[in-house]
Design an enzyme around this catalytic site. Structure first.
Site, PDB file in Angstrom:
ATOM      1  N   GLY A  94      33.087  47.070  49.242  1.00 44.10           N
ATOM      2  CA  GLY A  94      33.532  45.679  49.236  1.00 44.10           C
ATOM      3  C   GLY A  94      32.903  44.920  50.393  1.00 44.10           C
ATOM      4  CB  ALA A  96      35.286  45.475  55.085  1.00 44.32           C
ATOM      5  CB  THR A 124      35.674  41.526  48.451  1.00 48.15           C
ATOM      6  OG1 THR A 124      35.918  42.468  49.467  1.00 48.15           O
ATOM      7  CG2 THR A 124      35.054  40.273  49.028  1.00 48.15           C
ATOM      8  N   GLY A 129      41.388  32.247  46.808  1.00 46.69           N
ATOM      9  CA  GLY A 129      41.715  31.036  47.545  1.00 46.69           C
ATOM     10  C   GLY A 129      40.726  30.649  48.620  1.00 46.69           C
ATOM     11  N   GLY A 130      40.345  31.605  49.463  1.00 46.33           N
ATOM     12  CA  GLY A 130      39.443  31.174  50.516  1.00 46.33           C
ATOM     13  C   GLY A 130      39.516  32.030  51.754  1.00 46.33           C
ATOM     14  CG  ASP A 299      40.421  56.819  47.487  1.00 50.57           C
ATOM     15  OD1 ASP A 299      39.383  56.636  46.820  1.00 50.57           O
ATOM     16  OD2 ASP A 299      41.538  56.989  46.968  1.00 50.57           O
ATOM     17  NE  ARG A 361      49.273  34.919  50.092  1.00 49.33           N
ATOM     18  CZ  ARG A 361      48.057  35.387  49.901  1.00 49.33           C
ATOM     19  NH1 ARG A 361      47.830  36.675  50.084  1.00 49.33           N
ATOM     20  NH2 ARG A 361      47.080  34.596  49.545  1.00 49.33           N
ATOM     21  CG  LEU A 471      38.236  36.605  51.442  1.00 52.75           C
ATOM     22  CD1 LEU A 471      37.757  35.355  50.709  1.00 52.75           C
ATOM     23  CD2 LEU A 471      37.524  37.827  50.895  1.00 52.75           C
TER      24      LEU A 471
END
Lengths: 544, 218, 413
Positions: A94, A96, A124, A129-130, A299, A361, A471
């Site tokens: 991904g 990262a 990712t 949203g951003g 994992d 959230r 992100l």
């Protein structure tokens, strides 16, 4: 929480009659809401870890089973397998992992990036949203710092948060230089532009930068190209990490990978290992639906814990308030928080609002679960949720769906719903691992040679992550870990490299009365019927 | 919802019976078959992993699709399609290209020379599960209209079906990403970002830590 | 009995061809134009490009058409692996081909002939241009033009060299100035071809045979064959002692072709199979050795004569690898218009390559069976069907070879 809700047809009538419903903040303080209704706090959800560096720590039961499982392989499985080498081994494809690989390679390391699916397959690409960065004139690093700490309920490591927000603007510039597009507006009069910003839940100022409503896809597209073109990075797709390699001093010196295409094991000796394996949503903790990618099975967390790494806030998981609740085969899929940032409201089975939609959230998720528990949810075909009022949003801001929420529109259409005329049924979905492996500001874990970047790392988001910080974390800590891996890597050749750490691990399991025949990492969810054991041993030469 | 109606289909040679209203990838999972590749976002439709060829009962036409967003139909015949990388990788250094960007040295001619030989077969358009005008994008890029080309490729999910479909080895998906990345990387730095970076550089964005970093016990 | 390969035909010199009896067919055609097509029908001449369609029927369709232009397209594209007869005809015996085209022009009332040749068949082009020029300057040509009583041209056109350019609608698209994309049929070339006008597309072997039918008559032609009329150019290759072009009576048995004319299997290796050109048809196996090699006998066996290419495979050659080679050829040759063809053949090729390289899985065979069914009929031309057919046939007849290739990959039982 099994009370019957209001049936869907009735709920639609109530919604229609009352829309637009007046705002509500709810009658319970946020902390109470979370304590009573958030899944993390449900009585039977957590158990105590009994082995490992964090014995005594609370952890969701399903995750505890994985963390306290045995390895898939024994020393004898390493005899005669192919040996590969890398300066830096990155596990996970991904953002990262890709950012870490790019950084390390550009600092001169020979990098191998191994991923069990395909490059770019991970959470990712699904982020919508951003990404947060304190670029606004009305904003500051201090505010970003304060918002993040507060959003995490003051449990995050302040130094990690300071590093996250400080590197934010530079991360945006870095992404732009890698070819990622951002929504901008020409509002400076002289043709110059600024970045378009939204205010995500839990922040004091508009700070969310984005590209349409598929920021993660845009980011991953650009980064994937970058890493494929980067000299010095060897990408191995369909290579799953089964176990880390250690030396007699306990340093992490590589990993054992399963080549899923050819069903054979390979051993990679590395100067440093970066875990960027993402989250745990597909373990479906507590039986919950998830927004996560198919491969999010914790994992890396399993591998790190087995070699003795410390974890933190591992009992804390984020349930995104708005996962699709109906139809069944699309359950859990994400409806971006941006829809609320743009003004959409949540209403219960009586057509009433019940919470500030832009609260953090965990608060919103808990509020929704409370409505459902109290019988004020909406029930359709045996599935329960509340309504996301997209029609009113569209009425108030014509064109907003097509222009800014195209992914939402597409998903709704797959569900057979036109979001401009009918609200969506949504419910909280298992979304993000707030905690993880404890790291320092360079992504270094408590184990020499082992670094972490992205969702697997803990201490940055405390007990609740703000939208847009995930992100950001992939880029900031991907760069930091990539850089640190190169400066701290040590060639493992000449040292005994193996999986002798399993000896003590298995002793620990036996002492704790835990079974030895439960194995992890599982690599794929149970309903994937992956039969990992057979694949690992498919090519074992028969011992004659 | 007719929750009990079953449909039968064939997926990679396996006969599957499943309840109507579900997606092809869910049908595969419900059948109990192993799923260890060509899988990803499970219905969001953003990762391009679950490529399939689909033939509907009684039809002579075969279409490409993404299995996670295609509803099951009785009599469907499905074959999964692997991820096809480009026959020849098209290499470039984005940072170097951005530095020397000029109209004279058209990078596309150098990096994607096949694009000028598009034979206009339309295969890429038909293969794309997002209905992108791939061929038009290729032609615009080849004639130097990079920004228009980039705009057409907004919704690409990198399934690489157009790469598999192209008989001229143009590698459209990566050409599309190239023009997009160039467009983004050559955009002037937004003034707010520029300003903030300078402030950080000159030490004008301090961060005060809280007096006692409270850590709640679990 | 050598007809097409007779030494008298092997000359670049038109005068030499005519002196040896060439031109007689054309003379008969000029004298009794109305008898041309009946003669072909009587002779039972079939198309030699692969389909085996009755030539007379095709010629009649164009003859019956009412149009400003009519065309003869002599198809010499020949790009299939293992087929090399058209190359021989165009480079060694151009005049019998051109004469056949002129006969076709008379029969159909054509306004033009295009000799459509593959530039990769080295040496073809300058020789062809020269041969055509000799005809243009010959009084026989003037007689043809006078007989037709309309503008008439004879030209050579190079094909793209691509496999799809041999498909009749692809050839027409190329002559029309575009890429040789095959298109849906109907409309048929007889309705809508070059310049949108009625066009007769015939393989060069068919046209060359027509020359001899008109020269010696239908009875003569019929008696040349065993079970079917005429002779056939067999392109023989593979694990055989004497590969090459063999002109033999139509209906010669496979066994005779291999043993009597081909010198037998190379190094005595046991016979395994034959890919007929192609190679897009059902394999012939040991049980087919005594089959008559003609269009109808092979169709009765579930296979096809095709171009008459016979690629012989002995026990020492892997069917898996050969099939992978041919499917890859089809995948690379796909024109791109139809994603199921391009992507489907590539997907098949990928699975076959994986099996060949030792990474095959038992599930792969079911996936291949599934792809065969799914792909058949999914394209607008026959390319994908050819790939699917040869794959299906190899899976059916040699499944144990596939299973062994998968099993050889060092697994636990």
């Amino acid at each position: 929480m099994t009370a019957m809700g209001v049936d869907h047809a009735t709920a639609l009538r109530s919604w229609s009659a009352r829309a637009p419903a007046p705002p509500a903040t709810g009658d319970l303080p946020p902390a109470e809401l979370v304590r009573h209704f958030h899944p993390d706090h449900q009585a039977d959800h957590q158990s105590e870890l009994r082995v490992g560096a964090c014995a005594g720590m609370r952890c969701p039961s399903g995750l505890a089973d994985l963390l306290q499982a045995n390895a898939h392989i024994d020393d004898v499985d390493l005899a005669g397998i192919r040996n590969l080498h890398a300066d830096v081994l990155v596990l996970g494809g991904g953002a990262a992992g890709v950012v870490a690989a790019l950084t390390a390679a550009r600092d001169g390391a020979a990098v191998m990036l191994a991923t069990k699916l395909r490059l770019g397959d991970g959470n990712t690409v699904m982020a919508e949203g951003g990404i947060q960065a304190a670029v606004g004139a009305d904003d500051s690093l201090q505010q970003h710092f304060d918002d993040t700490l507060a959003g995490g309920h003051a449990t995050a490591d302040p130094e990690l948060v300071a590093a996250l927000v400080s590197d934010g603007p530079a991360a945006i510039r870095w992404l732009m230089a890698e070819g990622m597009a951002f929504d901008q507006q020409n509002d400076q009069g002289d043709g110059a532009s600024t970045l378009r910003r939204l205010r995500p839940g839990g922040t004091t100022v508009a700070r969310l930068l984005s590209y349409r409503d598929f920021t993660g896809l845009e980011m991953m597209r650009a980064l994937r190209e970058a890493v494929l073109l980067q000299p010095g990075v060897e990408v191995r797709e369909r290579y799953a990490a089964l176990e880390l390699l250690t030396d007699p001093h306990g340093r992490c010196v590589g990993a054992v990978l399963l080549d899923l295409e050819r069903e054979r094991l390979v051993q990679v000796r590395a100067g440093a290992v970066i875990l960027a394996t993402g989250g745990a949503g597909r373990t479906h903790l507590g039986g919950n639906a998830t927004s996560n990618h198919y491969g999010a099975t914790a994992d890396g967390l399993v591998l790190a814990y087995r070699v003795g790494a410390c974890l933190r806030e591992i009992d804390s998981f984020q349930y995104h308030p708005t996962g699709l609740a109906w139809p069944r085969h699309l359950r859990g899929l994400l409806i971006t928080e941006a829809v609320r940032a743009l003004g959409a409201r949540l209403v219960n089975g009586d057509g009433a609002r019940f919470i500030d939609e832009l609260a953090p959230r965990d608060v919103v998720a808990a509020a929704i679960l409370r409505e459902i528990d109290a019988g004020r949810g909406v029930e359709r075909d045996g599935l329960t949720g509340v309504l996301l009022d997209t029609p009113t949003l569209e009425r108030e801001r014509p064109g907003v769906l097509q222009n800014h929420l195209i992914t939402l529109v597409r998903l709704a259409r797959k569900a057979g719903i036109d979001p401009a005329s009918e609200p969506l049924l949504i419910a909280p979905t298992l979304h993000y691992q707030n905690g993880g492996v404890a790291v320092d500001t360079n992504g270094q874990s408590s184990i020499p040679g082992l670094l972490c970047a992205g969702e697997i790392a803990g201490g940055i988001h405390g007990r609740n992550r703000l939208m847009g910080n995930a992100l950001l974390e992939t880029v900031v800590y991907g760069r930091r870990a990539g850089k640190a891996a190169v400066t701290t890597m040590r060639n493992p050749s000449g040292r005994a490299v193996g999986i002798t750490h399993l000896g003590d691990w298995q002793r620990g399991l036996i002492h704790a009365g835990l079974p030895l025949d439960r194995r992890a990492p599982v690599l794929f969810p149970a309903y994937g019927h992956a039969d990992i054991e057979r694949r690992i041993h498919a090519r074992r030469k028969s011992a004659l | 919802m007719s929750a009990d109606r079953k449909v039968r289909l064939t997926f990679d040679g396996q006969d599957i019976t499943v309840t109507v209203g579900t997606s092809l990838i869910q049908a595969w999972i419900e059948s109990g078959r192993p799923l260890v590749d060509n899988v990803g976002c499970m219905g969001q439709g953003v990762c391009g992993a679950c490529r399939v060829l689909v033939r509907r009962s009684g039809s002579g036409t075969v279409e490409t699709a993404l299995a996670c967003e295609t509803p099951v139909e009785d009599g469907m015949q499905i074959a999964s399609v692997d991820y096809f990388p480009a026959h020849r990788p098209h290499r470039y250094d984005l940072h170097a290209e951005v530095e020397v960007e000029s109209a004279a040295a058209k990078p596309i001619d150098r990096i994607f020379p096949e694009a000028a030989h598009c034979r206009h077969c339309g295969g890429c358009d038909r293969a794309c599960p997002r209905d992108i005008e791939v061929e038009r994008m290729v032609n615009l890029a080849a004639t130097g209209e990079a920004r228009e080309a980039a705009a057409l490729f907004d919704h690409c999910v990198m399934c690489n079906l157009c790469v598999a479909a192209c008989p001229e080895d143009i590698d459209p998906a990566h050409l599309g990403q190239f023009v997009r990345r160039m467009a983004a990387a050559t955009t002037t730095l937004p003034v707010d970002l520029d300003q903030r970076l300078q402030e950080i550089q000159t030490g004008h964005q301090p961060i005060r830590r809280p007096p006692s970093p409270g850590r709640h016990e679990s | 009995m050598k007809v097409l390969t007779h030494t008298s035909a092997r000359t670049p010199d038109l005068a030499a061809w005519l002196a040896a009896g060439g031109g007689e067919g054309l003379q008969h055609a000029l004298t009794e134009t109305a008898a041309i097509i009946p003669a072909l029908a009587d002779a039972g001449l079939r198309g030699m490009g692969g389909a085996g369609f009755p030539a007379a029927t095709k010629w009649q369709a164009v003859a019956d058409a009412d149009a400003d232009e009519k065309w003869i397209l002599c198809n010499g594209n020949e790009d299939e692996p293992g087929t090399f007869k058209d190359h021989f005809l165009l480079t060694q015996t151009p005049h019998q081909v051109i004469e056949g085209a002129l006969i076709a022009a008379l029969a159909t009332g054509a306004t033009g002939i295009v000799v459509y040749a593959n530039p990769h068949a080295g040496g073809t082009i300058s020789g062809l241009e020269d041969a055509v020029e000799q005809w243009r300057r010959h009084p026989l040509f003037d007689r043809v033009r006078a007989h037709l009583d309309q503008p008439f041209e004879l030209t050579v056109q190079l094909s793209s060299g691509l496999y799809v350019g041999g498909e009749e609608t692809g050839a027409i698209a190329a002559v029309n100035g575009g890429f040789p994309f095959p298109r849906e049929k109907p409309p048929w070339p007889a309705q809508d071809g070059i310049h949108g006008q009625p066009t007769l597309v015939n393989n060069v072997e068919t046209l060359a045979l027509a020359t001899h039918v008109l020269r010696h008559g239908a009875d003569w032609f019929r008696q040349l064959g065993n079970t079917a009329p005429g002779t056939k150019l067999f392109s023989l290759s593979g694990d055989i002692l004497r590969p090459g072009l063999h002109e033999l009576p139509m209906g010669t048995s496979l066994r005779a072709l291999i043993e009597d004319h081909g010198g037998g299997m190379l190094a005595g290796t046991p016979f395994k199979a034959v890919f007929t050109g192609g190679p897009s048809n059902t394999l012939l196996t040991a049980s087919d050795l005594d089959v008559a090699l003609d269009f109808d006998s092979l169709r009765a066996r579930g296979s096809r004569l095709g171009t008459g290419a016979m690629i012989v495979v002995g026990a020492g050659t892997s069917i898996v690898r050969k099939t992978a080679e041919y499917v890859t050829f089809f995948a690379d040759s796909s024109c791109g218009q139809c994603p199921p063809c391009k992507i489907g053949t590539h997907q098949v090729a990928r699975i076959l390559q994986r099996i060949d390289q030792g990474w095959g899985q038992p599930d792969d065979l079911e996936a291949l069976d599934n792809l065969v069914e799914l792909l058949l009929g999914s394209g607008r031309c026959g390319l994908v069907d050819g790939a699917a057919t040869v794959l299906a046939s190899s899976l059916r007849a040699f499944r144990t070879e596939y299973e062994q290739a998968i099993g050889n990959a060092n697994r636990l039982p």
